[in-house]
Design a protein around this motif. Structure first.
Motif, mmCIF file in Angstrom:
data_model
loop_
_atom_site.group_PDB
_atom_site.id
_atom_site.type_symbol
_atom_site.label_atom_id
_atom_site.label_comp_id
_atom_site.label_asym_id
_atom_site.label_seq_id
_atom_site.Cartn_x
_atom_site.Cartn_y
_atom_site.Cartn_z
ATOM 1 N N SER A 110 -36.533 6.711 30.842
ATOM 2 C CA SER A 110 -35.573 6.261 29.838
ATOM 3 C C SER A 110 -34.801 7.405 29.189
ATOM 4 C CB SER A 110 -36.278 5.435 28.761
ATOM 5 O OG SER A 110 -37.259 6.220 28.102
ATOM 6 N N THR A 111 -35.379 8.603 29.181
ATOM 7 C CA THR A 111 -34.732 9.727 28.499
ATOM 8 C C THR A 111 -34.475 10.919 29.411
ATOM 9 O OG1 THR A 111 -36.812 10.760 27.844
ATOM 10 C CG2 THR A 111 -35.853 9.120 26.316
ATOM 11 N N GLY A 112 -35.184 11.000 30.529
ATOM 12 C CA GLY A 112 -35.080 12.158 31.406
ATOM 13 C C GLY A 112 -35.867 13.363 30.908
ATOM 14 N N ARG A 113 -36.682 13.187 29.864
ATOM 15 C CA ARG A 113 -37.466 14.299 29.311
ATOM 16 C C ARG A 113 -38.841 14.361 29.972
ATOM 17 N NH1 ARG A 113 -35.919 11.967 24.146
ATOM 18 N NH2 ARG A 113 -33.867 12.762 23.634
ATOM 19 N N ASP A 114 -39.358 15.598 30.055
ATOM 20 C CA ASP A 114 -40.638 15.846 30.721
ATOM 21 C C ASP A 114 -41.839 15.597 29.822
ATOM 22 O OD1 ASP A 114 -39.577 16.557 33.153
ATOM 23 O OD2 ASP A 114 -39.562 18.701 32.715
ATOM 24 N N ILE A 115 -42.911 15.199 30.475
ATOM 25 C CA ILE A 115 -44.242 15.104 29.871
ATOM 26 C C ILE A 115 -45.127 16.014 30.708
ATOM 27 C CG2 ILE A 115 -46.206 13.614 29.324
ATOM 28 C CD1 ILE A 115 -44.197 11.217 29.559
ATOM 29 N N LYS A 116 -45.632 17.061 30.097
ATOM 30 C CA LYS A 116 -46.567 17.967 30.776
ATOM 31 C C LYS A 116 -47.819 18.023 29.922
ATOM 32 C CE LYS A 116 -43.063 20.823 33.014
ATOM 33 N NZ LYS A 116 -42.494 22.164 33.147
ATOM 34 N N SER A 117 -48.958 17.742 30.538
ATOM 35 C CA SER A 117 -50.188 17.662 29.756
ATOM 36 C C SER A 117 -51.413 17.784 30.652
ATOM 37 C CB SER A 117 -50.246 16.320 29.015
ATOM 38 O OG SER A 117 -51.436 16.184 28.278
ATOM 39 N N ASN B 51 -52.195 14.610 25.980
ATOM 40 C CA ASN B 51 -51.434 15.064 24.832
ATOM 41 C C ASN B 51 -50.342 14.030 24.565
ATOM 42 O OD1 ASN B 51 -49.796 16.306 22.968
ATOM 43 N ND2 ASN B 51 -49.911 18.314 23.925
ATOM 44 N N THR B 52 -50.661 13.023 23.768
ATOM 45 C CA THR B 52 -49.695 11.952 23.526
ATOM 46 C C THR B 52 -48.488 12.462 22.743
ATOM 47 O OG1 THR B 52 -50.975 11.210 21.611
ATOM 48 C CG2 THR B 52 -51.339 10.061 23.693
ATOM 49 N N HIS B 53 -48.630 13.590 22.056
ATOM 50 C CA HIS B 53 -47.482 14.193 21.377
ATOM 51 C C HIS B 53 -46.374 14.488 22.392
ATOM 52 C CE1 HIS B 53 -45.231 16.626 18.523
ATOM 53 N NE2 HIS B 53 -45.194 17.590 19.429
ATOM 54 N N GLU B 54 -46.763 14.958 23.580
ATOM 55 C CA GLU B 54 -45.796 15.232 24.642
ATOM 56 C C GLU B 54 -45.120 13.938 25.111
ATOM 57 O OE1 GLU B 54 -44.689 18.232 26.035
ATOM 58 O OE2 GLU B 54 -45.712 18.997 24.251
ATOM 59 N N ALA B 55 -45.888 12.876 25.230
ATOM 60 C CA ALA B 55 -45.323 11.597 25.651
ATOM 61 C C ALA B 55 -44.383 11.042 24.575
ATOM 62 C CB ALA B 55 -46.434 10.598 25.961
ATOM 63 N N VAL B 56 -44.765 11.178 23.326
ATOM 64 C CA VAL B 56 -43.903 10.706 22.231
ATOM 65 C C VAL B 56 -42.581 11.461 22.258
ATOM 66 C CG1 VAL B 56 -43.638 10.679 19.712
ATOM 67 C CG2 VAL B 56 -45.760 9.876 20.747
ATOM 68 N N LYS B 57 -42.634 12.780 22.413
ATOM 69 C CA LYS B 57 -41.390 13.561 22.485
ATOM 70 C C LYS B 57 -40.543 13.114 23.668
ATOM 71 C CE LYS B 57 -42.534 17.835 22.773
ATOM 72 N NZ LYS B 57 -42.743 19.278 22.787
ATOM 73 N N ALA B 58 -41.161 12.861 24.790
ATOM 74 C CA ALA B 58 -40.411 12.495 25.994
ATOM 75 C C ALA B 58 -39.749 11.125 25.868
ATOM 76 C CB ALA B 58 -41.335 12.523 27.220
ATOM 77 N N PHE B 59 -40.428 10.169 25.242
ATOM 78 C CA PHE B 59 -39.886 8.821 25.147
ATOM 79 C C PHE B 59 -39.011 8.612 23.912
ATOM 80 C CE2 PHE B 59 -43.346 7.776 28.139
ATOM 81 C CZ PHE B 59 -42.613 7.061 29.069
ATOM 82 N N SER B 60 -38.992 9.577 22.997
ATOM 83 C CA SER B 60 -38.186 9.435 21.758
ATOM 84 C C SER B 60 -36.745 9.840 21.991
ATOM 85 C CB SER B 60 -38.777 10.287 20.636
ATOM 86 O OG SER B 60 -40.036 9.798 20.272
#
Length: 134
Positions: free
Chosen positions: A97-104, A125-134
């Motif tokens: 949805s955003t094109g942002r990476d999740i690395k964890s 690291n759900t913080h990474e997922a939150v950043k990616a989907f926000s």
């Protein structure tokens, strides 16, 4: 083959099915009463939440696979004791949805029953997922 070896093999097979996007293959390795727990804010991470039963598990895995592009999903260690399998590894995904990476790093805690997954808890690291989907 010990119970622990069988449980690890079943988990490796399920991970292979996940990597291949094979939802029927995944579900074939789950008990009808499967419970999935993916922690994090459900209003941001599309697949976060608690899922009970086969229909909910199907929805979970379909949502994960339709929400992210998998670049790396690499289990590194499988530890088993009686009905528990703990898997550690690393992942690199892209939120579609955003094109942002999740690395964890991740830790999966799986409870087995009759050679199939009965409970699956996902820790990353759900913080990474939150950043990616926000």
């Amino acid at each position: 083959m010990t119970e622990q070896d069988r449980n690890i093999a079943a988990t490796q097979n399920l991970f292979a099915a996940f990597g291949a996007g094979d939802v029927p293959g995944i579900l074939g390795l789950c008990n009808d009463d499967i419970r999935i727990e993916f922690y994090g804010p459900a209003d941001i991470i599309p697949y976060a939440g608690m899922y009970d039963g086969m229909d909910a598990a199907r929805a979970f895995f379909e949502t994960v696979l339709s929400s992210v592009e998998i670049h790396v999903f690499e289990p590194q260690e499988f530890l088993a004791d009686r009905d528990k399998v703990v898997v550690t590894g690393v992942l690199h995904l892209t939120a579609k949805s955003t094109g942002r990476d999740i690395k964890s790093d991740f830790v999966h805690v799986i409870t087995m029953k009759d050679g199939k997954w009965s409970k699956f808890r996902d820790f990353m690291n759900t913080h990474e997922a939150v950043k990616a989907f926000s």
